[in-house]
Motif scaffolding. Sequence first.
Motif, PDB file in Angstrom:
ATOM      1  N   GLY A  32      38.037 -62.152  -3.709  1.00  0.00           N
ATOM      2  CA  GLY A  32      37.401 -62.425  -2.437  1.00  0.00           C
ATOM      3  C   GLY A  32      36.620 -61.242  -1.883  1.00  0.00           C
ATOM      4  N   PRO A  33      35.823 -61.489  -0.863  1.00  0.00           N
ATOM      5  CA  PRO A  33      34.997 -60.443  -0.259  1.00  0.00           C
ATOM      6  C   PRO A  33      35.822 -59.517   0.613  1.00  0.00           C
ATOM      7  CG  PRO A  33      34.823 -62.438   1.034  1.00  0.00           C
ATOM      8  CD  PRO A  33      35.680 -62.780  -0.162  1.00  0.00           C
ATOM      9  N   VAL A  34      35.230 -58.406   0.989  1.00  0.00           N
ATOM     10  CA  VAL A  34      35.772 -57.596   2.073  1.00  0.00           C
ATOM     11  C   VAL A  34      34.947 -57.931   3.321  1.00  0.00           C
ATOM     12  CG1 VAL A  34      34.322 -55.586   1.474  1.00  0.00           C
ATOM     13  CG2 VAL A  34      36.373 -55.271   2.861  1.00  0.00           C
ATOM     14  N   VAL A  35      35.628 -58.157   4.427  1.00  0.00           N
ATOM     15  CA  VAL A  35      34.987 -58.610   5.666  1.00  0.00           C
ATOM     16  C   VAL A  35      35.220 -57.569   6.758  1.00  0.00           C
ATOM     17  CG1 VAL A  35      34.973 -60.391   7.465  1.00  0.00           C
ATOM     18  CG2 VAL A  35      35.259 -61.041   5.066  1.00  0.00           C
ATOM     19  N   ALA A  36      34.201 -57.312   7.560  1.00  0.00           N
ATOM     20  CA  ALA A  36      34.330 -56.384   8.685  1.00  0.00           C
ATOM     21  C   ALA A  36      33.850 -57.068   9.953  1.00  0.00           C
ATOM     22  CB  ALA A  36      33.528 -55.115   8.427  1.00  0.00           C
ATOM     23  N   ALA A  37      34.347 -56.589  11.072  1.00  0.00           N
ATOM     24  CA  ALA A  37      33.901 -57.089  12.374  1.00  0.00           C
ATOM     25  C   ALA A  37      33.660 -55.905  13.303  1.00  0.00           C
ATOM     26  CB  ALA A  37      34.936 -58.029  12.982  1.00  0.00           C
ATOM     27  N   ALA A  38      32.705 -56.072  14.200  1.00  0.00           N
ATOM     28  CA  ALA A  38      32.431 -55.117  15.268  1.00  0.00           C
ATOM     29  C   ALA A  38      32.535 -55.872  16.583  1.00  0.00           C
ATOM     30  CB  ALA A  38      31.037 -54.510  15.101  1.00  0.00           C
ATOM     31  N   VAL A  39      33.281 -55.330  17.526  1.00  0.00           N
ATOM     32  CA  VAL A  39      33.518 -56.023  18.794  1.00  0.00           C
ATOM     33  C   VAL A  39      33.303 -55.062  19.965  1.00  0.00           C
ATOM     34  CG1 VAL A  39      35.178 -57.279  20.210  1.00  0.00           C
ATOM     35  CG2 VAL A  39      35.164 -57.614  17.726  1.00  0.00           C
ATOM     36  N   ILE A  40      32.532 -55.505  20.930  1.00  0.00           N
ATOM     37  CA  ILE A  40      32.386 -54.815  22.211  1.00  0.00           C
ATOM     38  C   ILE A  40      33.054 -55.691  23.260  1.00  0.00           C
ATOM     39  CG2 ILE A  40      30.787 -53.972  23.972  1.00  0.00           C
ATOM     40  CD1 ILE A  40      28.705 -53.631  21.709  1.00  0.00           C
ATOM     41  N   LEU A  41      34.010 -55.128  23.983  1.00  0.00           N
ATOM     42  CA  LEU A  41      34.725 -55.882  25.009  1.00  0.00           C
ATOM     43  C   LEU A  41      34.295 -55.439  26.404  1.00  0.00           C
ATOM     44  CD1 LEU A  41      38.367 -55.756  23.570  1.00  0.00           C
ATOM     45  CD2 LEU A  41      36.842 -57.737  23.576  1.00  0.00           C
ATOM     46  N   ASP A  42      34.257 -56.393  27.311  1.00  0.00           N
ATOM     47  CA  ASP A  42      34.135 -56.081  28.734  1.00  0.00           C
ATOM     48  C   ASP A  42      35.472 -55.480  29.154  1.00  0.00           C
ATOM     49  OD1 ASP A  42      34.109 -56.071  31.497  1.00  0.00           O
ATOM     50  OD2 ASP A  42      33.061 -57.984  31.666  1.00  0.00           O
ATOM     51  N   ARG A  43      35.469 -54.200  29.516  1.00  0.00           N
ATOM     52  CA  ARG A  43      36.733 -53.512  29.775  1.00  0.00           C
ATOM     53  C   ARG A  43      37.421 -53.988  31.053  1.00  0.00           C
ATOM     54  NH1 ARG A  43      33.438 -49.682  27.309  1.00  0.00           N
ATOM     55  NH2 ARG A  43      32.634 -48.855  29.275  1.00  0.00           N
ATOM     56  N   ARG A  44      36.746 -54.866  31.792  1.00  0.00           N
ATOM     57  CA  ARG A  44      37.375 -55.466  32.981  1.00  0.00           C
ATOM     58  C   ARG A  44      38.116 -56.750  32.631  1.00  0.00           C
ATOM     59  NH1 ARG A  44      31.777 -55.948  36.027  1.00  0.00           N
ATOM     60  NH2 ARG A  44      31.403 -56.787  33.928  1.00  0.00           N
ATOM     61  N   ARG A  45      37.964 -57.228  31.368  1.00  0.00           N
ATOM     62  CA  ARG A  45      38.538 -58.518  30.981  1.00  0.00           C
ATOM     63  C   ARG A  45      39.322 -58.373  29.682  1.00  0.00           C
ATOM     64  NH1 ARG A  45      35.807 -63.207  32.632  1.00  0.00           N
ATOM     65  NH2 ARG A  45      37.363 -64.239  31.343  1.00  0.00           N
TER      66      ARG A  45
END
Length: 211
Positions: A32-45
């Motif tokens: 299988g593949p290697v998968v990555a994610a990038a996440v920016i969160l609203d730090r108020r939520r």
Amino acid sequence: MPDFALELRLAADPAGGLICGVDEAGRGPLAGPVVAAAVILDRRRKPQGLDDSKKLTAAQREALFVRLFDYARDGHAHIGIGAASVAEIGRLNIFHATMLAMQRAVTALRVIPAHALIDGPHCPKQLCCPATGVVDGDALSLSIAAASIVAKVVRDRAMAKLHLRYPAYGWDRNKGYGTAAHQAGLAAAGVTPHHRLGFAPVAQQMTLHLG
């Protein structure tokens, strides 16, 4: 529990702004593949229950995955997903393929972050922003923890789909890792196009079948 301490420290810098967390899933499996994610969160939520994906059950990860994408639809998060294929893993090696998947995940964000927090000691070299490696980052940073959940769920779903086509290996349960069931499937059914030929157990089965 992870928190926003690292993100707030970077955001307080004069050059601060949006901070993304980046993590991967699937470095160790035989298929299988290697998968990555990038996440920016609203730090108020802060999503309730958000934690390192390894500390959560599959059901908890799925619920948080849905919640994170709900946040993204409401404008309270940005999510980018990237992957590197089995062919790229074979050509580049798993380390460089992982860096490529991370780079693709950051590029897939709809905004350009001011800084990226990368899980682990190494950072991709070609990013659109400065980056900092954070050892055990998914246990420290909420942004990295969110990325770990997204990457894990996306990859697990991909392996469950591949299991429908190649049921001999138990990928719906082991996700491509080298469990006894997977090894037995390799011995009985051989190597598929989704196996990583450079990984020793797969290479050994290739040798046995060719011999």
